[in-house]
Motif scaffolding. Sequence first.
Motif, PDB file in Angstrom:
ATOM      1  N   MET A 115     -10.907  90.151  35.740  1.00  0.00           N
ATOM      2  CA  MET A 115     -11.246  90.920  34.551  1.00  0.00           C
ATOM      3  C   MET A 115     -10.594  92.293  34.731  1.00  0.00           C
ATOM      4  SD  MET A 115     -14.986  91.884  32.895  1.00  0.00           S
ATOM      5  CE  MET A 115     -15.468  92.993  34.241  1.00  0.00           C
ATOM      6  N   MET A 150      -8.770  88.177  32.068  1.00  0.00           N
ATOM      7  CA  MET A 150      -9.399  88.768  30.902  1.00  0.00           C
ATOM      8  C   MET A 150      -8.934  90.210  30.845  1.00  0.00           C
ATOM      9  SD  MET A 150     -11.394  88.751  28.264  1.00  0.00           S
ATOM     10  CE  MET A 150     -12.305  89.932  27.250  1.00  0.00           C
ATOM     11  N   ALA A 190     -15.612  91.789  29.537  1.00  0.00           N
ATOM     12  CA  ALA A 190     -16.267  90.578  29.055  1.00  0.00           C
ATOM     13  C   ALA A 190     -17.544  90.964  28.309  1.00  0.00           C
ATOM     14  CB  ALA A 190     -16.593  89.666  30.230  1.00  0.00           C
TER      15      ALA A 190
END
Length: 234
Positions: free
Chosen positions: A81, A110, A114
């Motif tokens: 992430m 990502m 998130a």
Amino acid sequence: MTTKEIDAPTREPTLPLRMSYEAYLDWCDEDTHAEWVDGEVIVHMPPFDVHQLVLNYLNHLLDLYVIQLDLGKVFIAPFEMRLQTENSARQPDIFVVIGENQKHLSRERMDGPADLVVEIISRDSVRRDRHDKFQEYRRAGVREYWVIDPRPGRNRADFYRLDATGEYELYATEDDERVESATIPGFWLRPAWLWPTSRMPLLDAFYEIRGLTAEQTAEIRKMLGTSGEADSAA
């Protein structure tokens, strides 16, 4: 509920590696469990069994729910992430991306915060999960953050959500009978399911979340020819 006593920080071992983000990408591979934070690489120690048991159970429960309702995607470490605002590349234990936020997903990472991040505490991650990542995820805009501590004698769970001012509000703990997610529509769980002594079989937990009665669950199990034992240790 907005306050709770925080564990005293502990000093954790880190490997003194410093490199650019581009060098970090060249250095690590898809099996490397490490994070990059402002030029420093943090290599994680292998977790104990209790950590993995909670990780597996919660990941399977979230994944089953999110997939069945076609809400988004669930990822577990090591998957990146990337938080540009924090100059970091984290690998949360679990994170969930739903709805329009999925447009920021690629095969590699990502790109951005998130919707839900879950960190499961190990003995070397107390400060990292409760302080460093807590502040980082809050500033980056992770809308919901769960910190689960399954270490022997702990059985602690803290559930945070961003409030209107951009601060994390502690909205539930392990003492709550039922915790409703602030970001995943309709998802809830009982914190007791996280602990080995009171863990409900995975499918039974899913059926309960979906509103099925015990009689309906038993009937489905009869049709499937399952007893509930096979998925209780997921």
